[in-house]
Design a protein around this motif. Structure first.
Motif, PDB file in Angstrom:
ATOM      1  N   TYR A 132      89.879 -39.279  53.009  1.00 46.70           N
ATOM      2  CA  TYR A 132      89.137 -39.969  54.374  1.00 46.70           C
ATOM      3  C   TYR A 132      90.499 -40.879  55.345  1.00 46.70           C
ATOM      4  O   TYR A 132      90.598 -42.094  55.124  1.00 46.70           O
ATOM      5  N   ARG A 133      90.574 -40.836  55.929  1.00 50.56           N
ATOM      6  CA  ARG A 133      91.710 -40.922  56.981  1.00 50.56           C
ATOM      7  C   ARG A 133      91.491 -41.032  58.074  1.00 50.56           C
ATOM      8  O   ARG A 133      90.208 -40.656  58.660  1.00 50.56           O
ATOM      9  N   THR A 134      91.355 -43.055  58.639  1.00 51.67           N
ATOM     10  CA  THR A 134      90.994 -43.288  59.842  1.00 51.67           C
ATOM     11  C   THR A 134      92.708 -43.246  60.598  1.00 51.67           C
ATOM     12  O   THR A 134      93.613 -43.975  60.379  1.00 51.67           O
ATOM     13  N   ALA A 135      91.584 -43.126  62.327  1.00 51.95           N
ATOM     14  CA  ALA A 135      93.620 -43.793  63.085  1.00 51.95           C
ATOM     15  C   ALA A 135      93.131 -44.262  64.004  1.00 51.95           C
ATOM     16  O   ALA A 135      92.011 -43.726  65.090  1.00 51.95           O
ATOM     17  N   SER A 136      93.893 -45.312  65.398  1.00 51.14           N
ATOM     18  CA  SER A 136      93.263 -46.094  65.960  1.00 51.14           C
ATOM     19  C   SER A 136      94.765 -46.000  66.447  1.00 51.14           C
ATOM     20  O   SER A 136      95.642 -46.518  65.748  1.00 51.14           O
ATOM     21  N   GLY A 137      94.327 -46.691  67.858  1.00 52.34           N
ATOM     22  CA  GLY A 137      95.715 -47.150  69.269  1.00 52.34           C
ATOM     23  C   GLY A 137      97.307 -46.270  68.559  1.00 52.34           C
ATOM     24  O   GLY A 137      96.842 -44.043  68.683  1.00 52.34           O
ATOM     25  N   GLU A 138      98.076 -46.065  68.353  1.00 51.23           N
ATOM     26  CA  GLU A 138      99.459 -45.583  68.137  1.00 51.23           C
ATOM     27  C   GLU A 138      99.747 -44.794  67.020  1.00 51.23           C
ATOM     28  O   GLU A 138     100.257 -44.239  67.056  1.00 51.23           O
ATOM     29  N   GLY A 139      98.750 -45.603  65.970  1.00 46.92           N
ATOM     30  CA  GLY A 139      98.517 -44.678  64.655  1.00 46.92           C
ATOM     31  C   GLY A 139      97.533 -43.322  64.854  1.00 46.92           C
ATOM     32  O   GLY A 139      97.625 -42.226  63.907  1.00 46.92           O
ATOM     33  N   ARG A 140      97.253 -42.888  65.868  1.00 50.91           N
ATOM     34  CA  ARG A 140      96.996 -41.689  66.140  1.00 50.91           C
ATOM     35  C   ARG A 140      97.555 -40.406  66.335  1.00 50.91           C
ATOM     36  O   ARG A 140      97.974 -39.443  66.728  1.00 50.91           O
ATOM     37  N   ILE A 141      99.165 -40.889  67.095  1.00 51.28           N
ATOM     38  CA  ILE A 141     100.049 -40.247  67.047  1.00 51.28           C
ATOM     39  C   ILE A 141     101.139 -39.751  66.124  1.00 51.28           C
ATOM     40  O   ILE A 141     101.968 -41.169  65.543  1.00 51.28           O
ATOM     41  N   LEU A 142     101.491 -38.400  65.890  1.00 49.68           N
ATOM     42  CA  LEU A 142     102.305 -38.784  64.400  1.00 49.68           C
ATOM     43  C   LEU A 142     103.950 -38.328  65.484  1.00 49.68           C
ATOM     44  O   LEU A 142     104.046 -37.639  66.580  1.00 49.68           O
ATOM     45  N   THR A 192     106.695 -37.785  64.497  1.00 52.71           N
ATOM     46  CA  THR A 192     107.126 -36.435  64.626  1.00 52.71           C
ATOM     47  C   THR A 192     107.616 -35.319  65.593  1.00 52.71           C
ATOM     48  O   THR A 192     107.973 -34.963  66.246  1.00 52.71           O
ATOM     49  N   THR A 193     105.873 -35.202  65.894  1.00 51.27           N
ATOM     50  CA  THR A 193     105.420 -34.113  66.320  1.00 51.27           C
ATOM     51  C   THR A 193     104.964 -33.990  67.592  1.00 51.27           C
ATOM     52  O   THR A 193     104.413 -33.467  68.642  1.00 51.27           O
ATOM     53  N   GLY A 194     104.463 -35.724  67.678  1.00 52.12           N
ATOM     54  CA  GLY A 194     102.997 -36.345  69.149  1.00 52.12           C
ATOM     55  C   GLY A 194     102.478 -35.681  68.924  1.00 52.12           C
ATOM     56  O   GLY A 194     101.921 -36.016  69.909  1.00 52.12           O
ATOM     57  N   THR A 195     101.893 -35.157  67.935  1.00 54.44           N
ATOM     58  CA  THR A 195      99.798 -34.584  67.688  1.00 54.44           C
ATOM     59  C   THR A 195      99.564 -35.945  67.595  1.00 54.44           C
ATOM     60  O   THR A 195     100.002 -36.507  66.866  1.00 54.44           O
ATOM     61  N   ILE A 196      98.458 -35.404  68.323  1.00 56.15           N
ATOM     62  CA  ILE A 196      97.044 -36.768  68.385  1.00 56.15           C
ATOM     63  C   ILE A 196      96.199 -36.225  67.122  1.00 56.15           C
ATOM     64  O   ILE A 196      95.167 -35.026  67.399  1.00 56.15           O
ATOM     65  N   LEU A 197      95.912 -37.278  66.369  1.00 52.79           N
ATOM     66  CA  LEU A 197      95.000 -37.477  65.322  1.00 52.79           C
ATOM     67  C   LEU A 197      93.553 -38.036  65.836  1.00 52.79           C
ATOM     68  O   LEU A 197      93.141 -38.112  67.134  1.00 52.79           O
ATOM     69  N   ALA A 198      92.939 -36.491  64.958  1.00 54.12           N
ATOM     70  CA  ALA A 198      91.152 -37.308  65.488  1.00 54.12           C
ATOM     71  C   ALA A 198      91.402 -38.647  64.755  1.00 54.12           C
ATOM     72  O   ALA A 198      91.819 -39.110  63.950  1.00 54.12           O
ATOM     73  N   ASP A 199      90.416 -39.068  65.314  1.00 55.84           N
ATOM     74  CA  ASP A 199      89.426 -40.652  64.978  1.00 55.84           C
ATOM     75  C   ASP A 199      89.591 -41.065  63.090  1.00 55.84           C
ATOM     76  O   ASP A 199      89.794 -41.617  62.603  1.00 55.84           O
ATOM     77  N   ARG A 200      88.665 -39.530  63.091  1.00 53.60           N
ATOM     78  CA  ARG A 200      88.094 -39.860  61.318  1.00 53.60           C
ATOM     79  C   ARG A 200      88.462 -38.575  60.881  1.00 53.60           C
ATOM     80  O   ARG A 200      88.085 -37.562  61.250  1.00 53.60           O
ATOM     81  N   GLU A 201      89.067 -38.523  59.652  1.00 50.70           N
ATOM     82  CA  GLU A 201      89.191 -37.221  58.836  1.00 50.70           C
ATOM     83  C   GLU A 201      88.985 -37.470  57.223  1.00 50.70           C
ATOM     84  O   GLU A 201      88.639 -37.841  56.801  1.00 50.70           O
TER      85      GLU A 201
END
Length: 156
Positions: free
Chosen positions: A122-132, A134-143
């Motif tokens: 279960y991965r959650t991301a917020s703020g700058e943690g949403r941006i990978l 290496t690729t600059g891809t934006i992650l979903a809030d939760r997965e």
């Protein structure tokens, strides 16, 4: 009626309401839970990874087949026992102090076989943690996603 008496009664009523509502600050913090069942022959290992800024005021409540089985906050894991077959896993983030839902439940159906163990991240991301980075891809809030036993072991 005296204003002081009215204020103190309102404060007492508010305090009792918060306690009765089961706010997160009064609830237990289980890191392992099991769902009792006569045919508990399969296991689910669920762990939480949080990327980005702190998520300290949110509890991530876990439900298995509609029954609350625990809470899963950053860095924690839950080990669940479930009956073989199709099971519904839901994770509901709630504000710790107020108990209101912040987002819709994350729903995941998992098919288990007798004696199997499934690993889920279960991965959650917020703020700058949403941006990978290496690729600059934006992650979903939760997965919620399945991982192999090797990925689970190597997570630390």
């Amino acid at each position: 009626m005296n204003i002081r008496i009215i204020r103190s009664r309102h404060l007492a009523a508010l305090s009792l309401t918060l306690v009765a509502a089961g706010c997160g600050m009064f609830s237990e913090s289980p890191t392992r839970a099991t769902v009792p069942s006569e045919s508990s022959n399969a296991s689910v290992v669920l762990y939480h990874v949080h990327l980005g800024t702190d998520d300290d005021f949110t509890d991530h409540n876990v439900y298995l087949n509609g029954t609350r089985v625990g809470r899963l906050n950053a860095g924690e894991e839950l080990r669940l026992q479930a009956a073989p077959g199709i099971n519904q896993l839901n994770i509901v983030p709630e504000m710790r102090w107020l108990g209101s839902t912040r987002q819709d439940p994350l729903k995941y159906s998992i098919e288990l076989t007798h004696g199997s163990t499934r690993y889920l991240r279960y991965r959650t991301a917020s703020g700058e943690g949403r941006i990978l980075p290496t690729t600059g891809t934006i992650l979903a809030d939760r997965e919620l996603s399945p991982v192999t036993e090797q990925e689970y072991t190597a997570r630390n």
